[in-house]
Design an enzyme around this catalytic site. Structure first.
Site, PDB file in Angstrom:
ATOM      1  CE  LYS A  49       1.868  -6.268  -1.369  1.00  0.00           C
ATOM      2  NZ  LYS A  49       2.515  -6.469  -2.678  1.00  0.00           N
ATOM      3  CD  GLN A  93       1.950  -5.154  -6.083  1.00  0.00           C
ATOM      4  OE1 GLN A  93       2.182  -4.929  -4.899  1.00  0.00           O
ATOM      5  NE2 GLN A  93       1.490  -6.317  -6.499  1.00  0.00           N
ATOM      6  CG  ASP A 116       8.723  -8.494  -2.380  1.00  0.00           C
ATOM      7  OD1 ASP A 116       8.048  -9.008  -1.478  1.00  0.00           O
ATOM      8  OD2 ASP A 116       8.220  -8.036  -3.416  1.00  0.00           O
TER       9      ASP A 116
END
Length: 294
Positions: A49, A93, A116
């Site tokens: 990422k 994460q 997200d």
């Protein structure tokens, strides 16, 4: 025989679009990734990422906490990132180390920076059809379906297998926003095989390896396989494993019109859509016009 949909190729196209969009902006978007603990898989994901973010011209900020971090420490770090006006997106994460409450931590993220798309506020905006940041994996599913069938999905019958808040429900809502007719199937669905055979677009997202067989698939349908499961692979040697989806690829491929492989299908799209969301978050927050194509 179905045409394989390469998530890797489509993701590279999205990534190139993001890079072009970033070059057109008056400033540089930034993404902060929070990694708690030392899970090897999470470290790999975060590294990818960070690389993706930098390759598209955005600023990447990596914040780490030890596995011994407390809930308060995690939430305090997220609060600091919320209050940092230079940060446009925040990604926590997952999974978190045992003993930490991921849902509580996610709810600490400012919805305007929720790249997200997992906070309650983001979910509410999705349900209400208001502008906002959409969950990455479901967004990737829609993009892959459009890659197979064209931009106009209006009127298509979609069956999503799975009703999770992370994938199943938001995927259904995103296809509904494309004017599809959507059904969510789950463990209590009667005649699930027959229902799946009505789908122009079938999205297995339930976490059961190779559950969907070829006779579940309408001839010519698009199968977007969200599942990623590790199973034993004795043919590769003692103790070896391999990754498979929720659809039995070899059984479904002769029937479907288009199908995503596992790995290499939906997975790469999740990362690509994260980059899209970071650009959108920056534009929403800073009052910039969202570049065309995103």
């Amino acid at each position: 025989m179905a045409e394989r949909i390469s998530g890797k190729q489509v993701a590279e196209t999205v990534k190139a679009q993001v890079a072009e969009a970033v070059r057109s902006l008056p400033g540089q978007p930034s993404l902060a990734v929070v990694l708690v603990g030392d899970d090897p898989a999470s470290q790999v994901y975060v590294r990818h990422k960070v690389t993706d973010t930098e390759e598209t011209g955005m600023r990447s900020i990596k914040k780490t906490l030890p596995a011994t971090a407390t809930q308060d420490e995690v939430e305090a770090l997220i609060s600091d990132l919320n209050n940092d006006d230079e940060i446009d997106g925040i990604l926590l994460q997952l999974p978190l180390p045992e003993g930490l409450d991921a849902n509580r931590a996610i709810e600490c993220i400012n919805p305007d920076k929720d790249v997200d798309g997992l906070t309650e506020a983001s979910a509410g905006r999705l349900v209400l059809g208001k502008p906002g940041l959409r969950p990455c994996t479901p967004t990737g599913c829609v993009i892959l379906a459009k890659h197979a069938l064209g931009e106009n999905l209006s009127g298509k019958n979609v069956v999503v297998i799975g009703r999770s808040i992370l994938v199943g429900k938001p995927t259904a809502l995103l296809f509904l926003a494309e004017n599809c007719t959507v059904t969510i199937a789950h463990s209590r669905t009667q005649d699930i095989e027959g229902l799946c055979r009505t789908a122009d677009i079938l999205v297995p997202a339930v976490g059961r390896p190779q559950m969907v067989k070829g006779d579940w698939v309408k001839p010519g349908a698009v199968v977007i396989d969200v599942g990623i499961n590790r199973i034993d692979a004795p043919e590769r040697g003692e103790g070896k494993t391999r990754l498979v989806g929720d659809a039995d690829f070899n059984d479904c491929e002769p029937v479907a019109g288009h199908i995503t492989p596992v790995p290499g299908g939906v997975g790469p799209m999740t990362r690509a859509c994260l980059l899209q969301n970071t650009v959108k978050a920056a534009c929403y927050r800073r009052g910039w016009d969202v570049p065309a194509g995103l």
